[in-house]
Design a protein around this motif. Sequence first.
Motif, PDB file in Angstrom:
ATOM      1  N   ASN A   1       0.826  -1.211   0.000  1.00  0.00           N
ATOM      2  CA  ASN A   1       0.000   0.000   0.000  1.00  0.00           C
ATOM      3  C   ASN A   1       0.859   1.260   0.000  1.00  0.00           C
ATOM      4  N   LYS A   2       1.942   1.227   0.738  1.00  0.00           N
ATOM      5  CA  LYS A   2       2.846   2.374   0.791  1.00  0.00           C
ATOM      6  C   LYS A   2       3.515   2.581  -0.566  1.00  0.00           C
ATOM      7  N   PHE A   3       3.890   1.474  -1.204  1.00  0.00           N
ATOM      8  CA  PHE A   3       4.507   1.532  -2.537  1.00  0.00           C
ATOM      9  C   PHE A   3       3.503   2.071  -3.554  1.00  0.00           C
ATOM     10  N   TYR A   4       2.253   1.625  -3.467  1.00  0.00           N
ATOM     11  CA  TYR A   4       1.207   2.071  -4.385  1.00  0.00           C
ATOM     12  C   TYR A   4       1.000   3.582  -4.287  1.00  0.00           C
ATOM     13  N   LYS A   5       0.954   4.089  -3.079  1.00  0.00           N
ATOM     14  CA  LYS A   5       0.783   5.531  -2.873  1.00  0.00           C
ATOM     15  C   LYS A   5       1.972   6.309  -3.429  1.00  0.00           C
ATOM     16  N   ARG A   6       3.145   5.722  -3.318  1.00  0.00           N
ATOM     17  CA  ARG A   6       4.346   6.383  -3.843  1.00  0.00           C
ATOM     18  C   ARG A   6       4.271   6.509  -5.359  1.00  0.00           C
ATOM     19  N   ILE A   7       3.848   5.434  -6.031  1.00  0.00           N
ATOM     20  CA  ILE A   7       3.720   5.457  -7.489  1.00  0.00           C
ATOM     21  C   ILE A   7       2.624   6.434  -7.910  1.00  0.00           C
ATOM     22  N   LEU A   8       1.505   6.427  -7.193  1.00  0.00           N
ATOM     23  CA  LEU A   8       0.411   7.355  -7.506  1.00  0.00           C
ATOM     24  C   LEU A   8       0.880   8.803  -7.418  1.00  0.00           C
ATOM     25  N   LYS A   9       1.665   9.099  -6.408  1.00  0.00           N
ATOM     26  CA  LYS A   9       2.174  10.466  -6.235  1.00  0.00           C
ATOM     27  C   LYS A   9       3.071  10.855  -7.402  1.00  0.00           C
ATOM     28  N   GLN A  10       3.908   9.929  -7.844  1.00  0.00           N
ATOM     29  CA  GLN A  10       4.783  10.203  -8.987  1.00  0.00           C
ATOM     30  C   GLN A  10       3.970  10.479 -10.246  1.00  0.00           C
ATOM     31  N   LEU A  11       2.884   9.743 -10.422  1.00  0.00           N
ATOM     32  CA  LEU A  11       2.075   9.867 -11.636  1.00  0.00           C
ATOM     33  C   LEU A  11       1.203  11.112 -11.654  1.00  0.00           C
ATOM     34  N   GLN A  12       1.158  11.838 -10.548  1.00  0.00           N
ATOM     35  CA  GLN A  12       0.410  13.093 -10.522  1.00  0.00           C
ATOM     36  C   GLN A  12       1.111  14.185 -11.322  1.00  0.00           C
TER      37      GLN A  12
ATOM     38  N   THR B   1       2.370  15.470 -14.619  1.00  0.00           N
ATOM     39  CA  THR B   1       2.057  15.155 -16.014  1.00  0.00           C
ATOM     40  C   THR B   1       3.300  14.983 -16.885  1.00  0.00           C
ATOM     41  N   ASP B   2       4.463  15.387 -16.384  1.00  0.00           N
ATOM     42  CA  ASP B   2       5.702  15.175 -17.127  1.00  0.00           C
ATOM     43  C   ASP B   2       6.347  13.844 -16.773  1.00  0.00           C
ATOM     44  N   MET B   3       5.699  13.092 -15.909  1.00  0.00           N
ATOM     45  CA  MET B   3       6.289  11.871 -15.380  1.00  0.00           C
ATOM     46  C   MET B   3       6.214  10.715 -16.370  1.00  0.00           C
ATOM     47  N   ALA B   4       7.340  10.039 -16.520  1.00  0.00           N
ATOM     48  CA  ALA B   4       7.391   8.763 -17.218  1.00  0.00           C
ATOM     49  C   ALA B   4       8.179   7.837 -16.306  1.00  0.00           C
ATOM     50  N   LEU B   5       7.573   6.739 -15.894  1.00  0.00           N
ATOM     51  CA  LEU B   5       8.256   5.815 -14.998  1.00  0.00           C
ATOM     52  C   LEU B   5       9.527   5.341 -15.700  1.00  0.00           C
ATOM     53  N   CYS B   6      10.673   5.718 -15.159  1.00  0.00           N
ATOM     54  CA  CYS B   6      11.945   5.476 -15.850  1.00  0.00           C
ATOM     55  C   CYS B   6      12.423   4.042 -15.667  1.00  0.00           C
ATOM     56  N   PRO B   7      12.456   3.272 -16.735  1.00  0.00           N
ATOM     57  CA  PRO B   7      12.880   1.877 -16.622  1.00  0.00           C
ATOM     58  C   PRO B   7      14.388   1.788 -16.382  1.00  0.00           C
ATOM     59  N   HIS B   8      14.794   0.765 -15.657  1.00  0.00           N
ATOM     60  CA  HIS B   8      16.212   0.532 -15.397  1.00  0.00           C
ATOM     61  C   HIS B   8      16.580  -0.906 -15.731  1.00  0.00           C
ATOM     62  N   PHE B   9      15.914  -1.462 -16.733  1.00  0.00           N
ATOM     63  CA  PHE B   9      16.187  -2.851 -17.075  1.00  0.00           C
ATOM     64  C   PHE B   9      16.084  -3.029 -18.583  1.00  0.00           C
ATOM     65  N   ALA B  10      16.669  -4.093 -19.076  1.00  0.00           N
ATOM     66  CA  ALA B  10      16.799  -4.299 -20.522  1.00  0.00           C
ATOM     67  C   ALA B  10      15.467  -4.344 -21.242  1.00  0.00           C
ATOM     68  N   ALA B  11      14.428  -4.859 -20.591  1.00  0.00           N
ATOM     69  CA  ALA B  11      13.144  -5.030 -21.262  1.00  0.00           C
ATOM     70  C   ALA B  11      12.573  -3.721 -21.756  1.00  0.00           C
ATOM     71  N   SER B  12      12.930  -2.613 -21.172  1.00  0.00           N
ATOM     72  CA  SER B  12      12.293  -1.344 -21.515  1.00  0.00           C
ATOM     73  C   SER B  12      13.268  -0.223 -21.848  1.00  0.00           C
ATOM     74  N   GLU B  13      14.469  -0.562 -22.244  1.00  0.00           N
ATOM     75  CA  GLU B  13      15.427   0.478 -22.590  1.00  0.00           C
ATOM     76  C   GLU B  13      14.912   1.375 -23.712  1.00  0.00           C
ATOM     77  N   SER B  14      14.106   0.778 -24.601  1.00  0.00           N
ATOM     78  CA  SER B  14      13.600   1.548 -25.736  1.00  0.00           C
ATOM     79  C   SER B  14      12.670   2.659 -25.315  1.00  0.00           C
ATOM     80  N   LEU B  15      12.095   2.566 -24.116  1.00  0.00           N
ATOM     81  CA  LEU B  15      11.148   3.582 -23.663  1.00  0.00           C
ATOM     82  C   LEU B  15      11.834   4.897 -23.353  1.00  0.00           C
ATOM     83  N   VAL B  16      13.103   4.827 -22.951  1.00  0.00           N
ATOM     84  CA  VAL B  16      13.781   6.017 -22.465  1.00  0.00           C
ATOM     85  C   VAL B  16      13.818   7.120 -23.515  1.00  0.00           C
ATOM     86  N   ASN B  17      14.015   6.756 -24.762  1.00  0.00           N
ATOM     87  CA  ASN B  17      14.169   7.761 -25.806  1.00  0.00           C
ATOM     88  C   ASN B  17      12.909   7.964 -26.646  1.00  0.00           C
ATOM     89  N   MET B  18      11.783   7.421 -26.199  1.00  0.00           N
ATOM     90  CA  MET B  18      10.550   7.554 -26.999  1.00  0.00           C
ATOM     91  C   MET B  18       9.934   8.934 -26.790  1.00  0.00           C
TER      92      MET B  18
END
Length: 326
Positions: free
Chosen positions: A296-307, A309-326
């Motif tokens: 629940n604490k983690f969920y609230k933390r993510i919700l706060k980040q998503l408030q 509008t410039d936020m993009a959850l920054c991936p730090h793993f190989a599966a989503s490296e392509s997202l960084v420069n999109m």
Amino acid sequence: MKHFMRMVVQVWVYFYCICLWRCLKFILRKLTGRCELQRICYKNKPGAGRTLKIEGSLKSSRIKLLQSAVTVHPDAIEKTIEDIITLKKVNVDTNPQLAVSLQACLLQIVGYRNLTAEVERLRREGYDSENPQHEEMLLKLWKLLKPDIPLDSRISKQWCEIGFQGDDPKTDFRGMGLLGLYNLVYFAERDTSSALQILSDSLQPKNSKFSKTEWEMKKFDKAIGYSFAIVGINITDLAYNLLVSGALKTHLYNVALEAPALQHFQQTFCFLMHEFHKFWIEEDPLDIMEFNRVRNKFYKRILKQLQNTDMALCPHFAASESLVNM
């Protein structure tokens, strides 16, 4: 009587604000020569900030064409934009960028809606052990997480080694259906090193004074981690709630250039798994009984980040490296 009068005042204020806002829009249109959609597109950079405002403007419009624009079929978007431009009497020769910007926004809006429907379909589809495709996917998960250890049989206590609760994993998919399995396989296949590391960490003793044998005898009661697969299904639920609540629009509108797809949702799941694991270690819970508190604490933390509008959850793993420069 007081309650009735309060309701009357609230209704009056509501309609007063609507009238005031419409008058303001009319004045701005006359002063700037641009409709509200034009002003939003020209004043906001591409991404969640612009798309969310366009979505809000269309939904709040009194005009049926604009209201229905957020629910049209993707193939009808171009025709819808032409109709909107005609309705708003926009000169395409002097405003060529409007159609391009509106198309990008509508692709994201409609795409998010379709993604939510697709995710919901997977969530509602239960695991069927009689379905060869379901069984193949489940066995694939084992091979990805335990590549050097063969599975003795389909029904086996070995499933507990990757974090299922019993001898048959199908019972653990009841809450999230196939969606939970899809996400776990995606994570294990696309970001294998991280998945294996998190699985390994989840089985390590919190207190190093125990030997491996002693630790196994204690059935991982004091593990720093958790049941990997069960937590993966739980984080799938967390990602699902972010999606259906609309909170994930901020992230997806910023990373998907056009329509968000299932791949974007699964990459988000991978990110959440990665971040939750770090958060769990930071929280240093006494045992697994604190899981709901930490989640629940983690969920609230993510919700706060998503408030933001410039936020993009920054991936730090190989599966989503392509997202960084999109």
